[in-house]
Structure formats: C-alpha cells, structure tokens
Write an enzyme that holds these catalytic residues in place. Sequence first.
Site, PDB file in Angstrom:
ATOM      1  N   SER A   2       0.845  -1.203   0.000  1.00  0.00           N
ATOM      2  CA  SER A   2       0.000   0.000   0.000  1.00  0.00           C
ATOM      3  C   SER A   2       0.875   1.245   0.000  1.00  0.00           C
ATOM      4  CB  SER A   2      -0.884   0.019   1.248  1.00  0.00           C
ATOM      5  OG  SER A   2      -1.632   1.217   1.306  1.00  0.00           O
ATOM      6  N   TYR A  54      -2.060  -0.788  10.422  1.00  0.00           N
ATOM      7  CA  TYR A  54      -2.165  -1.230   9.028  1.00  0.00           C
ATOM      8  C   TYR A  54      -0.996  -0.685   8.211  1.00  0.00           C
ATOM      9  CZ  TYR A  54      -3.797  -1.384   4.164  1.00  0.00           C
ATOM     10  OH  TYR A  54      -3.887  -1.594   2.808  1.00  0.00           O
TER      11      TYR A  54
END
Length: 244
Positions: A141, A154
């Site tokens: 990501s 995350y």
Amino acid sequence: MALTGQVAIVTGSSSGIGESIARRLSASGVKVVVNSSKSAASGEQIASELADSIYIQGSIAADGFAEELVTKTLERYERLDILINNAGTTRVIPHSDTDQATLEVWREIFEVNVFGTWELIRQARAALESTGDGKVINITSLAGVRPTGSSIPYASSKAALNHMTLLLAATLGPKVRVNAIAPGLVDTPWTADWDQIRTNYSKTAPMLRSAKPEDVSKAALALLENDYITGQILLLDGGFSLRH
Ligand SMILES: NC(=O)c1ccc[n+]([C@@H]2O[C@H](COP(=O)([O-])OP(=O)(O)OC[C@H]3O[C@@H](n4cnc5c(N)ncnc54)[C@H](OP(=O)(O)O)[C@@H]3O)[C@@H](O)[C@H]2O)c1
C-alpha cells in the site's frame, strides 16, 4: 515471456484487486488457485468461471493453512510458478487515537498482513524455486511508503511487507523474483464508503481519479512478464503522493 500453462495462487481473490488479478492471469493462460477466508460462494463462483481453476477456502493467518494451500495446489497442478500475496486486513482508526490501536489490533493485523504472508512465501519457496523463474508479488500500500492509511498498525504492516519484499528479492534471486505493488486508493468493496477520500483523491491526483482493480492487475501482469524485474515496490497511485 509467456505465462501460459503456469500456475498461480492468488490470496484474497474472491473480491476486488485479487479477483481482478485472478481473472487477468486466467485470461493469460495461467491456472489460478482462488482463495478467501470467508466468502466461499464468491470464491467458488469465480473459480468456476475461470479455465482449470480451483477455490481453496482458508485464512492465510490460520495455523497450518499456508502449508495446506501449497500442498493442495501441488496435488492438483504439480507446479507453482506465481504467488500473489493479496489477502489483507485493516481497522479504520484515526492516527491520533492511539488508545484505540491496542496491541490486540496490532496483532490481528500483523497476523494476516505480515505473518500470514511470510508463512505462505516460506511454504511456497521450494516449489517456486523449482520452476527456475518463480514470481512473488506482494500487494502492499501507499500507506506503507508514506505516513497515511486507514490506521497506524495497518500502515506499519504494509511497510514491513515492503521491506520484506526487498530482503527476499535480494535473497531468492535468480530463481525467484519478488516485487510489490503499493496502490493508493482503489475502488473495491473495501473502500466502498470512503466517499470523502475518493473525492479528495479525484481532485488531487494528477490522474484525477482513484484506481480500478484492473489498474492493479495490469501492473501485476507487467511485473510478472518482465523476467529482469525484482525488488521493486511499484507505487501505483496515479501520482497522488506527488501532490499530497
Ligand atoms: N482498496 C484499496 O484502496 C487498497 C489500497 C492499497 C492496498 N490495498 C490492499 O489490497 C488488498 C486487497 O484489498 P481489496 O481492496 O481488493 O479488498 P476486498 O475487495 O475487501 O478483498 C479482500 C479479499 O481478501 C480476502 N481476505 C481477507 N482476509 C483474508 C485472510 N485472512 N485470508 C485469506 N483471504 C482473506 C477477502 O475475502 P474474505 O473476507 O472472504 O476472506 C477478499 O477476497 C489488501 O491487501 C489491501 O490491503 C487495497
């Protein structure tokens, strides 16, 4: 380099980015193992629509499942050329709310995004090496590259996965290439209600839109087909991070 006849595991491929990668690989002649932890009906349906594909249910974080996934793949196809580590999880927690980001949350996210992914690479290594050009792509990501994302645990898990990508690429060549794709905002069920973020993205990114799952699967195919690319973290954000 033709991928026809090769075999791929795509984790988390009952939806979104994983589904798009599974479909694109299948269209390129790859036999795809579809996987998800809960959504068995969607996974079965997708596998039934792809040529010579199977669905295997299980969480990549569950004890023994990584070994089971690789074993069942080899039992069915007798080879494994491509591992797409796409399955991931998050909790949406404002970065300033450190109280909510408990160790339990950190463990839950790392169990899937980092430990589950690691274990699958570990179990798949021998089979990937035996093909002479094994390929791993980790879907990470933008949150693992820049200080952004749905929560600090995350984002940190994706940063760990980006670094793991570099370490493994340096270690496993020339028999296995390891790359990552680090998307910005992608329109999938995961981000379906992120309207405000999507509006901001569409105004800010030079490409004036968030990504579609197909943007990610096209990038995955390009990385798989070029047998000189390893150790790359492809920031796939339509240029968003240049202006943000
Ligand atoms: N969408 C974005 O904006 C974006 C941006 C950057 C990175 N990513 C990354 O892209 C990946 C895919 O996300 P997506 O947006 O395509 O989400 P999605 O549409 O919600 O798909 C997630 C897939 O992963 C599966 N999954 C979740 N936990 C799993 C587990 N423990 N074991 C096996 N499968 C599991 C889900 O099925 P089950 O729920 O049935 O298990 C589903 O098939 C994730 O790693 C995410 O971090 C997404």
